[in-house]
Every structure is written in C-alpha cells, then in structure tokens.
Design a protein around this motif. Structure first.
Motif, PDB file in Angstrom:
ATOM      1  N   PRO A  18     -11.076   1.709   8.008  1.00 37.41           N
ATOM      2  CA  PRO A  18     -10.253   1.147   6.793  1.00 37.41           C
ATOM      3  C   PRO A  18      -8.855   1.286   7.220  1.00 37.41           C
ATOM      4  N   ALA A  19      -8.435   2.439   8.038  1.00 38.53           N
ATOM      5  CA  ALA A  19      -7.199   2.325   8.377  1.00 38.53           C
ATOM      6  C   ALA A  19      -6.661   1.323   9.197  1.00 38.53           C
ATOM      7  N   ARG A  20      -7.593   0.664   9.916  1.00 38.45           N
ATOM      8  CA  ARG A  20      -7.021  -0.585  10.849  1.00 38.45           C
ATOM      9  C   ARG A  20      -7.153  -1.824   9.879  1.00 38.45           C
ATOM     10  N   PHE A  21      -7.971  -1.924   8.892  1.00 37.14           N
ATOM     11  CA  PHE A  21      -7.981  -2.947   8.004  1.00 37.14           C
ATOM     12  C   PHE A  21      -6.654  -2.842   7.243  1.00 37.14           C
ATOM     13  N   LEU A  22      -6.142  -1.834   6.710  1.00 36.24           N
ATOM     14  CA  LEU A  22      -5.071  -1.665   5.867  1.00 36.24           C
ATOM     15  C   LEU A  22      -3.712  -1.816   6.698  1.00 36.24           C
ATOM     16  N   LYS A  23      -3.873  -1.645   7.961  1.00 38.75           N
ATOM     17  CA  LYS A  23      -2.782  -1.920   8.911  1.00 38.75           C
ATOM     18  C   LYS A  23      -2.607  -3.553   8.840  1.00 38.75           C
ATOM     19  N   ILE A  24      -3.517  -4.331   8.678  1.00 39.93           N
ATOM     20  CA  ILE A  24      -3.351  -5.750   8.771  1.00 39.93           C
ATOM     21  C   ILE A  24      -3.378  -6.289   7.633  1.00 39.93           C
ATOM     22  N   ALA A  25      -3.807  -5.620   6.550  1.00 34.87           N
ATOM     23  CA  ALA A  25      -4.038  -6.177   5.175  1.00 34.87           C
ATOM     24  C   ALA A  25      -2.611  -6.084   4.509  1.00 34.87           C
ATOM     25  N   ARG A  26      -1.776  -4.898   4.948  1.00 35.19           N
ATOM     26  CA  ARG A  26      -0.609  -4.782   3.890  1.00 35.19           C
ATOM     27  C   ARG A  26       0.369  -5.721   4.227  1.00 35.19           C
ATOM     28  N   PRO A  27       0.665  -6.090   5.309  1.00 31.42           N
ATOM     29  CA  PRO A  27       1.700  -7.075   5.839  1.00 31.42           C
ATOM     30  C   PRO A  27       1.280  -8.487   5.385  1.00 31.42           C
ATOM     31  N   LEU A  28      -0.140  -8.701   5.516  1.00 26.81           N
ATOM     32  CA  LEU A  28      -0.687 -10.078   5.391  1.00 26.81           C
ATOM     33  C   LEU A  28      -0.746 -10.506   3.830  1.00 26.81           C
ATOM     34  N   ILE A  87      -5.408 -11.930  -3.557  1.00 25.74           N
ATOM     35  CA  ILE A  87      -5.988 -11.066  -4.629  1.00 25.74           C
ATOM     36  C   ILE A  87      -6.816 -10.446  -4.074  1.00 25.74           C
ATOM     37  N   VAL A  88      -7.908 -10.784  -3.415  1.00 24.35           N
ATOM     38  CA  VAL A  88      -9.066 -10.219  -2.590  1.00 24.35           C
ATOM     39  C   VAL A  88      -8.418  -8.718  -1.730  1.00 24.35           C
ATOM     40  N   LEU A  89      -7.345  -9.227  -0.939  1.00 31.06           N
ATOM     41  CA  LEU A  89      -6.842  -8.123  -0.281  1.00 31.06           C
ATOM     42  C   LEU A  89      -6.272  -7.105  -1.087  1.00 31.06           C
ATOM     43  N   MET A  90      -5.392  -7.406  -2.193  1.00 31.81           N
ATOM     44  CA  MET A  90      -4.823  -6.503  -2.946  1.00 31.81           C
ATOM     45  C   MET A  90      -5.830  -5.639  -3.641  1.00 31.81           C
ATOM     46  N   ARG A  91      -6.932  -6.184  -4.305  1.00 37.72           N
ATOM     47  CA  ARG A  91      -8.154  -5.701  -4.739  1.00 37.72           C
ATOM     48  C   ARG A  91      -8.647  -4.483  -3.642  1.00 37.72           C
ATOM     49  N   MET A  92      -8.849  -5.027  -2.477  1.00 38.33           N
ATOM     50  CA  MET A  92      -9.676  -4.246  -1.628  1.00 38.33           C
ATOM     51  C   MET A  92      -8.852  -2.821  -1.179  1.00 38.33           C
ATOM     52  N   ARG A  93      -7.503  -3.034  -0.976  1.00 39.84           N
ATOM     53  CA  ARG A  93      -6.498  -2.121  -0.902  1.00 39.84           C
ATOM     54  C   ARG A  93      -6.607  -1.032  -2.159  1.00 39.84           C
ATOM     55  N   ARG A 152      -8.424   4.225  -4.147  1.00 45.75           N
ATOM     56  CA  ARG A 152      -8.936   4.874  -5.287  1.00 45.75           C
ATOM     57  C   ARG A 152     -10.235   5.646  -4.637  1.00 45.75           C
ATOM     58  N   GLN A 153     -10.957   5.277  -3.743  1.00 47.37           N
ATOM     59  CA  GLN A 153     -11.707   6.180  -2.962  1.00 47.37           C
ATOM     60  C   GLN A 153     -10.923   7.334  -2.260  1.00 47.37           C
ATOM     61  N   LYS A 154      -9.927   7.190  -1.936  1.00 45.33           N
ATOM     62  CA  LYS A 154      -9.138   8.342  -1.015  1.00 45.33           C
ATOM     63  C   LYS A 154      -8.738   9.341  -2.077  1.00 45.33           C
ATOM     64  N   VAL A 155      -8.434   8.643  -3.288  1.00 42.14           N
ATOM     65  CA  VAL A 155      -8.083   9.834  -4.277  1.00 42.14           C
ATOM     66  C   VAL A 155      -9.070  10.316  -4.818  1.00 42.14           C
ATOM     67  N   GLU A 156     -10.174   9.931  -5.122  1.00 41.29           N
ATOM     68  CA  GLU A 156     -11.518  10.550  -5.838  1.00 41.29           C
ATOM     69  C   GLU A 156     -12.023  11.489  -4.454  1.00 41.29           C
ATOM     70  N   ALA A 157     -12.041  11.087  -3.381  1.00 43.88           N
ATOM     71  CA  ALA A 157     -12.367  12.102  -2.160  1.00 43.88           C
ATOM     72  C   ALA A 157     -11.709  13.368  -2.263  1.00 43.88           C
ATOM     73  N   ARG A 158     -10.226  13.240  -2.251  1.00 40.05           N
ATOM     74  CA  ARG A 158      -9.369  14.117  -2.403  1.00 40.05           C
ATOM     75  C   ARG A 158      -9.695  15.069  -3.556  1.00 40.05           C
TER      76      ARG A 158
END
Length: 237
Positions: free
Chosen positions: A7-17, A214-220, A225-231
């Motif tokens: 997920p961290a690698r995906f977010l690194k690409i998805a944020r600027p894309l 839209i798909v990338l924004m929803r995935m992010r 949300r998963q990270k917050v729920e896990a915390r």
C-alpha cells in the motif's frame, strides 16, 4: 501488478498521479464535449440529436470497462490474494454505476427524437440496465461484507459471475436486431466521419482519465480509512 501490492508503494505513485489524471481528463473532456456539441456537424439522418454520442458513448464504454476492472481485480483477489485487489474493485464500483446510469439516461434522451420512445426493451438497453443492477448489488454486498469483517471472497465471486453480462452487452446488437443501432466503431475500422470521430475519441479519453482519477482517490480514501480503523482498534485493545 505485484509491484503495487504494498500500500505504501501504491500511495507513493497514486498521490502525484491523481491530479494529473484529474486535470488532464477534465481538460480533454471539456475539449471533446465543446467541439462535439458546438462545432461538429449534425448527422445526415439524426440531425443535432446525434451530438449526445459525445456523452453517451464514452459513459457506455466506461460502464462496461468498470465491471471488467472489477472482474480482473476479483480474479486477482481470489487466485493471487493481491492485498489491494478488493479495495480496487470496491473503488471502481461506484463510478462504474454512475457512468452506467448516465449512459442509460442519455440513451433515453437520444431515443425519444430518434426512435420516438424513451425506452425499448431491446437487447442492448436491457443488458445495460442489468449492468446497473449488478453494480448496485455489488456495492450493497461489498458494504455488508465489510461491516461483518469478511474477507470479500463472496463479493469477488459475484464480480466474476457478473462479467458474463459484458459479452451479452457487446453482442446484443448482433443477436437481437431491434431499435439500437449496430457497432459504428471497432479496432481498425470506423463508420463515423473524422469530423465527428476525433471529438468522440477526445471525449472518451477525457472521461477515461477522469474515471481513473476518481478510482485512485477512492482507493486512497479507503486505505486511509483502514489505517485509522486499525489505529483505533490498537488503542481500544
């Protein structure tokens, strides 16, 4: 695809894309729609009503492509247990449903002046309506599975089974010859004049980039949300 399993690698690409896809898609969509609606010539049979194709056709393509994406992600979830597959499928479902609904609404508006009716139960229209119902069912099933803490396997199977409808949509104009016109654009061939074709392709590319954004924004959002729920679970333990 396994490169993006982290997920961290995906977010690194998805944020600027995401902004590149969003702004680029918005600009191309605006260009294609403005050119098609204002400057492209009317059809010799359908007149100005044909201009709705610059909205109708791209949304139809993306409604089908969205479910194809769900089916591919579902297969990756079941077979390879890709950690982001279920998230990707859920992220595609809502925009896929919206684009399918726009396709049906614009097709009905097109049908009234062209065929004399807003709706006809022919193969293409009915199978697209079934696709919308499949999307609604997928969204409801995915939400219910998430609420009970399931792994999403049932949802993934549903996504694969629903893909049976895609070839039905594609070949419906050949199997059942009713009101809906046949295919005008295919690989390496086109029955559409170039003055109408390039605005259509520009609009389709623009909508596709917007869909991807839209798909990338929803995935992010889902990953956050998963990270917050896990915390929160760790804090409550």
């Amino acid at each position: 695809m396994h490169i993006l399993a982290n997920p961290a690698r995906f977010l690194k690409i998805a944020r600027p894309l995401t902004p590149w896809l969003g702004w680029g898609g918005g600009g191309l969509t605006l260009l294609g729609l403005c050119t098609g609606l204002l400057f492209a010539p009317p059809d010799y049979l359908q007149g100005d009503s044909v201009r709705i194709i610059y909205l109708h056709v791209p949304t139809a393509w993306l409604g089908m492509a969205g479910w194809a994406g769900i089916a591919i992600a579902s297969l990756m979830q079941i077979v390879w247990r890709h950690p982001l597959a279920a998230i990707a499928a859920r992220a595609v479902a809502l925009p896929g449903a919206v684009f399918t609904a726009i396709c049906l609404a614009s097709g009905s508006l097109w049908g009234r002046p062209t065929w004399g009716t807003y709706w006809q139960w022919d193969g293409r229209m009915t199978s697209m309506l079934v696709l919308l119902f499949l999307y609604v069912g997928y969204i409801a099933l995915a939400d219910a599975d998430r609420e009970r803490g399931g792994e999403g396997r049932i949802t993934a199977i549903y996504g694969l089974v629903g893909a049976i409808n895609l070839p039905i949509i594609h070949y419906s104009v050949l199997w059942w010859r009713t009101l809906h016109q046949g295919q005008s654009l295919g690989l390496g061939s086109s029955k559409i004049d170039s003055s109408m074709l390039w605005p259509l392709l520009t609009s389709a590319l623009g909508f596709s980039l917007l869909f991807g954004a839209i798909v990338l924004m929803r995935m992010r959002t889902m990953l956050a949300r998963q990270k917050v729920e896990a915390r929160l679970r760790r804090m409550a333990a």
